[in-house]
Write an enzyme that holds these catalytic residues in place. Structure first.
Site, short mmCIF file in Angstrom:
data_model
loop_
_atom_site.label_atom_id
_atom_site.label_comp_id
_atom_site.label_asym_id
_atom_site.label_seq_id
_atom_site.Cartn_x
_atom_site.Cartn_y
_atom_site.Cartn_z
N TRP A 33 0.87 -1.19 -0.06
CA TRP A 33 0.11 0.10 0.25
C TRP A 33 0.81 1.27 -0.04
O TRP A 33 0.25 2.43 -0.02
CB TRP A 33 -0.96 -0.17 1.39
CG TRP A 33 -1.90 -1.08 1.04
CD1 TRP A 33 -2.10 -2.01 0.11
CD2 TRP A 33 -3.05 -1.52 1.88
NE1 TRP A 33 -3.35 -2.61 0.30
CE2 TRP A 33 -3.91 -2.57 1.48
CE3 TRP A 33 -3.14 -1.14 3.25
CZ2 TRP A 33 -4.86 -3.24 2.42
CZ3 TRP A 33 -4.38 -1.62 4.03
CH2 TRP A 33 -4.86 -2.86 3.53
N HIS A 117 12.87 -2.96 -1.34
CA HIS A 117 12.01 -2.14 -2.55
C HIS A 117 12.78 -1.39 -3.21
O HIS A 117 13.44 -0.53 -2.75
CB HIS A 117 10.68 -1.80 -2.01
CG HIS A 117 9.55 -1.61 -2.78
ND1 HIS A 117 9.85 -0.31 -3.87
CD2 HIS A 117 8.49 -2.35 -3.45
CE1 HIS A 117 8.71 -0.61 -4.60
NE2 HIS A 117 7.95 -1.61 -4.43
N GLU A 119 11.98 1.47 -4.38
CA GLU A 119 11.72 2.85 -3.84
C GLU A 119 12.50 3.20 -2.54
O GLU A 119 12.94 4.30 -2.56
CB GLU A 119 10.36 3.04 -3.70
CG GLU A 119 9.40 3.31 -5.14
CD GLU A 119 7.99 2.72 -5.11
OE1 GLU A 119 7.47 2.60 -3.77
OE2 GLU A 119 7.39 2.49 -6.07
N GLY A 195 4.54 0.92 -11.15
CA GLY A 195 3.75 2.16 -11.08
C GLY A 195 3.79 2.89 -12.46
O GLY A 195 3.41 3.99 -12.67
N GLY A 255 1.38 -3.18 -6.37
CA GLY A 255 1.36 -1.84 -5.86
C GLY A 255 -0.03 -1.14 -6.00
O GLY A 255 -1.11 -1.15 -5.39
C1 PEP Z 1 5.57 -2.24 -6.13
O1 PEP Z 1 5.64 -1.17 -5.71
O2 PEP Z 1 5.95 -3.07 -5.55
C2 PEP Z 1 4.68 -2.46 -7.43
C3 PEP Z 1 4.74 -3.50 -8.15
O3 PEP Z 1 3.97 -1.44 -7.69
P1 PEP Z 1 2.86 -1.45 -9.00
O4 PEP Z 1 2.31 -2.61 -9.18
O5 PEP Z 1 2.06 -0.13 -8.76
O6 PEP Z 1 3.58 -1.16 -10.28
#
Ligand code: PEP
Length: 271
Positions: A33, A117, A119, A195, A255
């Site tokens: 999330w 991750h 990010e 994303g 995500g």
């Molecule tokens: C994530 O951040 O782990 C991810 C897969 O994001 P999204 O599904 O939005 O690409």
């Protein structure tokens, strides 16, 4: 669906390109999330997921923000849905302002923790070394790490997928044993697909999953066949079925589409 058409990596042998190993592994669909949802909103989403959850062989996991973990885990305590943290620090206690430790997230009700991750790597200076410390600390406290690896678009286009993934795996899993590996979940998340709406094709994803399993097998032997490897990167109800049908894709880390109950439940139903 937007897809990239850059060259694939050469994942090597066909050793793991079959469905034999798949039933040895826990299939998992996890929702990250990220920096979304107040405590009340997180509870609302957990409630809707719980109400709409279909019968599934998949382990379902949600990762709310730190401050919502306790409330969400409490609400889900009799539910098959498990709770994850999105990160943690490697020390248990001490003068480390602004951090949260494995004993704390465990006490709050988390069973899993996402580590490494992209990010965190991109915005918070996470390195393979800190990832390694966090994985060890998570294992020490019986939390299941969801260990993320993945290449950027520039790395993919430069033909460096192999080098990037093996370096991340080597660094993140340094000094661990096969017994440790058996308690870890790996997530392949190509950074260019997170994303962005750009999804790896099932073939592109499978190829890197095979590379990951083979790299793990070189280091840890047969235990590699027991490790669940999740795919993450713009997974949604319309692409999840095909991705999850691949022999080495054991689940998904989701995500954006995990923030809407309808989409996340759609992914689970399609799986
Ligand atoms: C994530 O951040 O782990 C991810 C897969 O994001 P999204 O599904 O939005 O690409």
């Amino acid at each position: 669906m937007a897809q990239l058409t850059v060259p694939l990596c050469n994942a090597g042998s066909k050793m793991y390109v079959n469905n034999r190993g798949k039933n040895m592994r826990t299939p998992i669909i996890a929702g990250n999330w990220k920096l979304n949802k107040t405590i009340g909103e997180a509870l609302e989403l957990a409630k809707t997921l719980q109400q709409g959850l279909p019968t599934t062989k998949f382990e379902i996991v949600v990762a709310p923000s730190y401050i919502a973990i306790n409330k969400v885990a409490d609400f889900l305590k009799n539910s098959p849905i498990k709770v994850s943290a999105q990160d943690m620090f490697w020390e248990d206690t001490g003068a480390f302002t602004g951090t949260v430790s494995a004993p704390m997230i465990k006490d709050a009700g988390a069973k899993y923790v996402i580590i490494g991750h992209s990010e965190r790597r991109q915005f918070f200076s996470e390195t393979d070394e800190t990832v390694n410390k966090k994985i060890k600390a998570a294992l020490k406290h019986d939390l299941t790490p969801i260990f993320c690896v993945g290449e950027t678009l520039a790395e993919r286009e430069a033909g460096k997928i192999n080098a990037v993934i093996t370096t991340q795996l080597d660094g993140g899993l340094r000094d661990l044993t096969a017994n440790d590996l058996a308690k870890i979940v790996v997530a392949y998340e190509p950074v260019w697909a997170i994303g962005t709406g750009k999804t790896a094709t099932p073939e592109q994803a499978e190829e890197v999953h095979v590379l990951i399993r083979e790299t793990l097998a070189k280091k840890f032997g047969d235990t590699a066949n027991k490790v669940s490897i999740l795919y993450g990167g713009s997974v949604k109800p319309s692409n999840s079925k095909e991705l999850l049908s691949k022999p080495n894709i054991d689940g998904a880390l989701v995500g954006g589409a995990s923030l809407k109950a309808e989409d996340f439940l759609g992914i689970i139903k399609n799986a």
